[in-house]
Design a protein around this motif. Structure first.
Motif, PDB file in Angstrom:
ATOM      1  N   UNK A  92       0.798  -1.218   0.000  1.00 55.17           N
ATOM      2  CA  UNK A  92       0.000   0.000   0.000  1.00 55.17           C
ATOM      3  C   UNK A  92       0.837   1.277   0.000  1.00 55.17           C
ATOM      4  N   UNK A  93       2.146   1.157   0.172  1.00 52.56           N
ATOM      5  CA  UNK A  93       3.013   2.330   0.159  1.00 52.56           C
ATOM      6  C   UNK A  93       3.357   2.802   1.565  1.00 52.56           C
ATOM      7  N   UNK A  94       4.378   3.642   1.639  1.00 55.67           N
ATOM      8  CA  UNK A  94       4.866   4.093   2.942  1.00 55.67           C
ATOM      9  C   UNK A  94       3.891   5.048   3.631  1.00 55.67           C
ATOM     10  N   UNK A  95       3.077   5.776   2.865  1.00 53.49           N
ATOM     11  CA  UNK A  95       2.072   6.627   3.503  1.00 53.49           C
ATOM     12  C   UNK A  95       1.079   5.791   4.303  1.00 53.49           C
ATOM     13  N   UNK A  96       0.691   4.657   3.728  1.00 53.78           N
ATOM     14  CA  UNK A  96      -0.209   3.754   4.436  1.00 53.78           C
ATOM     15  C   UNK A  96       0.485   3.176   5.670  1.00 53.78           C
ATOM     16  N   UNK A  97       1.756   2.833   5.500  1.00 56.03           N
ATOM     17  CA  UNK A  97       2.512   2.316   6.648  1.00 56.03           C
ATOM     18  C   UNK A  97       2.600   3.326   7.772  1.00 56.03           C
ATOM     19  N   UNK A  98       2.851   4.587   7.415  1.00 54.20           N
ATOM     20  CA  UNK A  98       2.923   5.639   8.438  1.00 54.20           C
ATOM     21  C   UNK A  98       1.579   5.798   9.144  1.00 54.20           C
ATOM     22  N   UNK A  99       0.488   5.714   8.382  1.00 53.11           N
ATOM     23  CA  UNK A  99      -0.844   5.858   8.975  1.00 53.11           C
ATOM     24  C   UNK A  99      -1.121   4.733   9.964  1.00 53.11           C
ATOM     25  N   UNK A 100      -0.710   3.514   9.619  1.00 50.00           N
ATOM     26  CA  UNK A 100      -0.897   2.377  10.525  1.00 50.00           C
ATOM     27  C   UNK A 100      -0.094   2.582  11.807  1.00 50.00           C
ATOM     28  N   UNK A 101       1.154   3.042  11.673  1.00 53.73           N
ATOM     29  CA  UNK A 101       1.981   3.293  12.856  1.00 53.73           C
ATOM     30  C   UNK A 101       1.362   4.362  13.752  1.00 53.73           C
ATOM     31  N   UNK A 102       0.828   5.399  13.138  1.00 53.46           N
ATOM     32  CA  UNK A 102       0.216   6.473  13.923  1.00 53.46           C
ATOM     33  C   UNK A 102      -1.033   5.983  14.648  1.00 53.46           C
ATOM     34  N   UNK A 103      -1.839   5.160  13.982  1.00 52.52           N
ATOM     35  CA  UNK A 103      -3.047   4.663  14.624  1.00 52.52           C
ATOM     36  C   UNK A 103      -2.726   3.658  15.723  1.00 52.52           C
ATOM     37  N   UNK A 104      -1.693   2.864  15.505  1.00 54.54           N
ATOM     38  CA  UNK A 104      -1.284   1.934  16.556  1.00 54.54           C
ATOM     39  C   UNK A 104      -0.727   2.696  17.762  1.00 54.54           C
ATOM     40  N   UNK A 139      -9.311  -3.927  15.820  1.00 48.94           N
ATOM     41  CA  UNK A 139      -9.290  -2.621  15.171  1.00 48.94           C
ATOM     42  C   UNK A 139      -9.287  -2.734  13.655  1.00 48.94           C
ATOM     43  N   UNK A 140      -9.852  -1.729  13.023  1.00 50.84           N
ATOM     44  CA  UNK A 140      -9.749  -1.565  11.573  1.00 50.84           C
ATOM     45  C   UNK A 140      -8.866  -0.346  11.323  1.00 50.84           C
ATOM     46  N   UNK A 141      -7.712  -0.560  10.726  1.00 55.59           N
ATOM     47  CA  UNK A 141      -6.763   0.523  10.486  1.00 55.59           C
ATOM     48  C   UNK A 141      -7.094   1.191   9.151  1.00 55.59           C
ATOM     49  N   UNK A 142      -7.357   2.482   9.198  1.00 61.30           N
ATOM     50  CA  UNK A 142      -7.773   3.226   8.004  1.00 61.30           C
ATOM     51  C   UNK A 142      -6.574   3.570   7.140  1.00 61.30           C
ATOM     52  N   UNK A 143      -6.752   3.451   5.824  1.00 60.78           N
ATOM     53  CA  UNK A 143      -5.714   3.846   4.882  1.00 60.78           C
ATOM     54  C   UNK A 143      -5.974   5.283   4.424  1.00 60.78           C
ATOM     55  N   UNK A 144      -4.946   6.109   4.356  1.00 59.04           N
ATOM     56  CA  UNK A 144      -5.150   7.530   4.022  1.00 59.04           C
ATOM     57  C   UNK A 144      -5.680   7.720   2.616  1.00 59.04           C
ATOM     58  N   UNK A 145      -6.648   8.636   2.472  1.00 57.69           N
ATOM     59  CA  UNK A 145      -7.161   8.988   1.161  1.00 57.69           C
ATOM     60  C   UNK A 145      -8.118   7.988   0.556  1.00 57.69           C
ATOM     61  N   UNK A 146      -8.486   6.952   1.305  1.00 57.88           N
ATOM     62  CA  UNK A 146      -9.403   5.939   0.776  1.00 57.88           C
ATOM     63  C   UNK A 146     -10.393   5.551   1.865  1.00 57.88           C
ATOM     64  N   UNK A 147     -11.373   4.732   1.470  1.00 58.03           N
ATOM     65  CA  UNK A 147     -12.306   4.165   2.445  1.00 58.03           C
ATOM     66  C   UNK A 147     -11.861   2.783   2.897  1.00 58.03           C
ATOM     67  N   UNK A 148     -10.690   2.354   2.442  1.00 58.79           N
ATOM     68  CA  UNK A 148     -10.195   1.005   2.749  1.00 58.79           C
ATOM     69  C   UNK A 148      -9.669   0.935   4.174  1.00 58.79           C
ATOM     70  N   UNK A 149      -9.787  -0.249   4.766  1.00 58.91           N
ATOM     71  CA  UNK A 149      -9.251  -0.500   6.102  1.00 58.91           C
ATOM     72  C   UNK A 149      -8.433  -1.790   6.068  1.00 58.91           C
ATOM     73  N   UNK A 150      -7.525  -1.915   7.038  1.00 56.60           N
ATOM     74  CA  UNK A 150      -6.686  -3.091   7.165  1.00 56.60           C
ATOM     75  C   UNK A 150      -6.880  -3.724   8.523  1.00 56.60           C
ATOM     76  N   UNK A 181      -2.231  -8.485  27.172  1.00 59.19           N
ATOM     77  CA  UNK A 181      -3.243  -9.278  26.466  1.00 59.19           C
ATOM     78  C   UNK A 181      -4.430  -8.410  26.061  1.00 59.19           C
ATOM     79  N   UNK A 182      -4.814  -7.457  26.914  1.00 63.74           N
ATOM     80  CA  UNK A 182      -5.896  -6.534  26.543  1.00 63.74           C
ATOM     81  C   UNK A 182      -5.503  -5.695  25.331  1.00 63.74           C
ATOM     82  N   UNK A 183      -4.261  -5.256  25.303  1.00 69.83           N
ATOM     83  CA  UNK A 183      -3.788  -4.487  24.155  1.00 69.83           C
ATOM     84  C   UNK A 183      -3.833  -5.334  22.892  1.00 69.83           C
ATOM     85  N   UNK A 184      -3.339  -6.572  22.968  1.00 71.13           N
ATOM     86  CA  UNK A 184      -3.333  -7.453  21.791  1.00 71.13           C
ATOM     87  C   UNK A 184      -4.742  -7.664  21.267  1.00 71.13           C
TER      88      UNK A 184
END
Length: 458
Positions: free
Chosen positions: A338-350, A398-409, A389-392
């Motif tokens: 998905x590209x590094x922008x998507x990776x950065x978004x996942x890191x920020x949401x995590x 969670x559904x991780x949102x991808x920037x600029x789209x309606x897609x989630x991971x 374990x609660x964190x895991x």
């Protein structure tokens, strides 16, 4: 308070007289006899205060002052103009050139040393801030520049004992300023902490002790850096000197000349804005030094210092503590697909998820890449495992949102836990947590593993 003072005058007897007075008070003295020499000596010796004559052949004191204040290397040095000129228009011209104050020849010792002490206190503060600013600039950030003229919107509090005098002073303030008035001394001290840019205190009032009001404002941590401009009676020199010693930044003699008052106000506001910007830059640079820019969590450097403190506390039996290492599973696939922008978004949401799941006393840091560390004080390993374990489980849902789209991971996390023991180092504690994380990965990921407990042989 000792310091280096540059004395500038084209008349040698004047220079020697001031030099003798200053040396008697243990100041280091540098002398100059013309404008060009003054600029050269300022650059070479970096004095703490400059006593500058106005009437000199060639380059006069006004021009010397303008040149020194235009140079970033010397603009912070306070300049006191020592002159036979005593008209308001002369003082206004000097203040507009950048002078901090005036002394009229022949110079009286009391106001001379009161002025120097007052300006030195200011310079000591600015020097401390400037040292840190230089370090910030060394990292490639732009230098702080203060607005030289715009004071629009500045809030100024006038404190006096009579409404009539308050109105009279308010009429003489710059048109761009917002003036508020207070005639009750107790309320004035309280209101001074309400975000004012400048406080004007009428020391000539007989209604209350205005010097005590100044002292209380200056002793309050919330108003310690707010400039105070005092209105004084020129015949009460001792009171003016006392005001400066109490921390008043500047004084204006009655009857108040509007042009001089406005020039002094602009000088104080310009100086305050410069100091405020230095403090703000210092706060920003400190924040940058300990914060991961992508996630806003603490960075590895700050984590190391806090881990070292935790290790020491555990070693002295003061508390228990655990270390959690959390690693996002198959994160490389996110970047590749998905590209590094998507990776950065996942890191920020995590990171945001980690921040919300952590306790207030926990330290959450990004260790590097997709790896995060949580220092958990005052818990046992089993208690830490419940939180992990609660964190895991939370991340698993969670559904991780991808920037600029309606897609989630869907993303999962593997976690390793270790307790800090007496005799541990930072590296040994992290190594055991990392070994537990490796076993979580080997066990299929999306799980929590604890350090292996070492049993003693019988």
């Amino acid at each position: 308070m000792s310091a280096r003072v540059l004395v500038v005058d084209d008349q040698e007897p004047n220079v020697r007289l001031l030099e003798a007075k200053l040396k008697a008070e243990y100041f280091e003295v540098v002398t100059a006899f013309n404008g060009l020499d003054a600029i050269s000596k300022t650059n070479d010796h970096q004095p703490d205060v400059i006593l500058l004559d106005i009437m000199m052949p060639g380059m006069d004191g006004f021009e010397v002052c303008r040149k020194l204040k235009a140079d970033r290397r010397t603009r912070h040095i306070p300049i006191v103009m020592v002159t036979a000129l005593d008209q308001p228009e002369d003082r206004v011209r000097g203040l507009e050139a950048g002078a901090d104050d005036f002394l009229t020849k022949p110079v009286d010792n009391l106001p001379l040393f009161a002025r120097i002490r007052s300006l030195l206190r200011l310079k000591v503060l600015l020097d401390e801030l400037r040292v840190r600013e230089d370090k910030v600039e060394a990292r490639g950030l732009s230098p702080v520049e203060a607005n030289e003229t715009d004071i629009s919107g500045s809030r100024q509090l006038i404190i006096t004992g009579e409404e009539r005098i308050a109105e009279h002073l308010a009429e003489r303030l710059p048109d761009e300023a917002v003036a508020e008035k207070e005639i009750d001394p107790a309320k004035a001290v309280s209101r001074a902490a309400d975000g004012f840019d400048l406080i004007i205190v009428d020391l000539t009032t007989k209604v209350f002790d205005a010097l005590r009001v100044c002292a209380r404002i200056r002793s309050n941590s919330e108003t310690r850096h707010v400039p105070i401009l005092a209105i004084v009676d020129p015949d009460e020199m001792a009171r003016s000197v006392r005001a400066l010693d109490l921390g008043v930044n500047d004084i204006v003699n009655r009857p108040v000349d509007r042009g001089e008052l406005n020039a002094r106000i602009r000088t104080q506001l310009r100086r305050k804005r410069y100091a405020d910007m230095l403090r703000e830059r210092l706060d920003d640079s400190l924040e940058m030094a300990v914060t991961d820019p992508l996630t806003g969590l603490s960075n590895r450097r700050y984590l190391s210092s806090r881990l070292e403190q935790a290790v020491q506390r555990v070693a002295h039996g003061e508390e228990t503590a655990c270390v959690m290492i959390a690693d996002l599973d198959y994160f490389k696939r996110v970047n590749d697909s998905y590209g590094h922008d998507a990776g950065d978004a996942v890191l920020q949401q995590f990171a945001e998820c980690l921040r919300h799941r952590a306790r207030a006393v926990d330290l959450v840091a990004r260790f590097g890449g997709e790896e995060f560390v949580v220092l958990m004080p005052s818990v046992t390993l089993n208690e830490a495992a419940i939180g992990a374990e609660r964190l895991r489980a939370t991340v698993n849902k969670l559904s991780f949102r991808l920037p600029g789209t309606d897609s989630v991971l869907a993303v999962t996390v593997s976690i390793g836990l270790a307790e800090i023991h007496a005799g541990d180092t930072v590296d040994s504690a992290l190594r055991r947590a990392d070994e537990a994380l490796y076993r979580a990965k080997a066990a299929g990921r999306n799980c929590v593993k604890l350090e292996k407990v070492q049993t003693k042989a019988a």
